[in-house]
Enzyme design. Structure first.
Site, mmCIF file in Angstrom:
data_model
loop_
_atom_site.group_PDB
_atom_site.id
_atom_site.type_symbol
_atom_site.label_atom_id
_atom_site.label_comp_id
_atom_site.label_asym_id
_atom_site.label_seq_id
_atom_site.Cartn_x
_atom_site.Cartn_y
_atom_site.Cartn_z
ATOM 1 C CD1 TRP A 10 -8.759 -1.856 8.378
ATOM 2 C CD2 TRP A 10 -10.887 -2.372 8.755
ATOM 3 N NE1 TRP A 10 -8.801 -2.598 9.425
ATOM 4 C CE2 TRP A 10 -9.993 -3.145 9.784
ATOM 5 C CE3 TRP A 10 -12.127 -2.238 8.885
ATOM 6 C CZ2 TRP A 10 -10.522 -3.975 10.464
ATOM 7 C CZ3 TRP A 10 -12.577 -3.217 9.990
ATOM 8 C CH2 TRP A 10 -11.857 -4.073 10.888
ATOM 9 C CG HIS A 94 -5.025 9.713 4.466
ATOM 10 N ND1 HIS A 94 -4.979 9.345 3.018
ATOM 11 C CD2 HIS A 94 -4.604 8.683 5.066
ATOM 12 C CE1 HIS A 94 -4.278 8.189 2.835
ATOM 13 N NE2 HIS A 94 -3.987 7.645 4.201
ATOM 14 C CD GLU A 166 -0.891 9.988 4.917
ATOM 15 O OE1 GLU A 166 -1.652 9.008 4.622
ATOM 16 O OE2 GLU A 166 -1.083 11.089 4.534
ATOM 17 N N GLY A 172 0.451 3.318 -1.273
ATOM 18 C CA GLY A 172 -0.186 2.369 -2.014
ATOM 19 C C GLY A 172 0.694 1.970 -3.276
ATOM 20 C CB SER A 212 4.037 1.395 1.798
ATOM 21 O OG SER A 212 3.312 1.830 0.674
ATOM 22 N N GLY A 233 -2.137 0.912 6.074
ATOM 23 C CA GLY A 233 -3.200 0.905 5.084
ATOM 24 C C GLY A 233 -3.173 -0.394 4.561
ATOM 25 N N GLY A 234 -2.615 -1.019 3.555
ATOM 26 C CA GLY A 234 -2.771 -2.294 2.848
ATOM 27 C C GLY A 234 -2.889 -3.348 3.924
#
EC number: 5.3.1.1
Length: 250
Positions: A10, A94, A166, A172, A212, A233-234
């Site tokens: 989050w 991260h 990642e 993002g 993503s 993530g989002g």
């Protein structure tokens, strides 16, 4: 059927009321799910979310932790404090910690070993910058980050370790690696793990994709042989985008 590990990071979002509401919705939506799930809220939200998730099939995760158990480390949260509020897993290394806050491989390795010492599950994030990818160094960057991040981690602790790939250029930005490109890097990561711990251990390890992932591309990614889940993530901030990913195989 393959069991996937789907985790929601989050990041720095939501207040307490919003977090409790979203956790409640996710708990209800995933109660019959067969995959493995984790939610990682901000530190200030952990206790509230823990109260919601208690007794559920969703692990409570933290987004980071301090590198010592206690002491003069202003602004840090220790592994003991995380355990005290019910945290079961922690995201380490991260890309935002590496590139914004300049965390090194050696520092991340200290955190990994400390988390494992206290029984926490670890998601170790690795991945390359755009310029590293364009220079053809993506596999080498991931190999270095894995070897340094897992230095002195024994094979007996691997059941508590997940790797999250990642591609930093996709975090993002709305961009994402193609399923084929992502699977190729995941395959390379598995080969690195095999060199360190043997083929059997590498085969059993979970390697998540963390660039993503969203409902529109999740199935294409998760159908690939070497992609075992997602660090979201989002899309993890709303049930309407998280649940289709978390439940895609059911």
């Amino acid at each position: 059927m393959k069991k996937f590990y789907i985790a929601a990071n989050w990041k720095m979002n939501m207040n307490r009321a919003e977090a409790k509401q979203l956790a409640t919705e996710m708990k209800a939506g995933l109660k019959d799910g067969k995959n493995k799930y984790m939610i990682a809220p901000s530190f200030t939200l952990l206790q509230d979310v823990a109260s919601v998730l208690k007794g559920s099939n969703i692990l409570l995760g933290a987004q980071n932790m301090g590198l010592e158990e206690k002491g003069a480390h202003t602004g840090e949260v220790s592994v003991l404090q995380l355990l005290d509020v019910g945290v079961q897993a922690v995201i380490l290394g991260h890309s935002e910690r590496r590139h914004i806050y300049k965390e090194t491989d050696d520092l991340i390795n200290k955190k990994v070993k400390l988390a494992l010492k206290h029984g926490l599950e670890v998601i170790l994030c690795v991945g390359e910058l755009l310029e590293e990818r364009e220079a053809g160094h993506a596999e080498a960057v991931c190999e270095r980050q894995i070897k340094k991040g897992l230095a002195e981690v024994s094979a007996k602790d691997l059941d508590k370790v997940t790797i999250a790939y990642e591609p930093v250029w996709a975090i993002g930005t709305g961009k994402n690696a193609s399923p084929e490109d992502a699977d190729a890097i995941h395959s390379s990561i598995r080969k690195t793990l095999a060199a360190l711990y043997g083929e059997k251990a590498a085969k059993n390890m979970i390697i998540q994709y963390g660039g993503s992932m969203k409902p529109e591309n999740a199935a294409g990614l998760l159908k690939k042989h070497n992609i075992d889940g997602g660090l979201i993530g989002g899309a993890g901030l709303k049930t309407e985008t998280f649940l289709p990913i978390a439940l895609f195989s059911e």
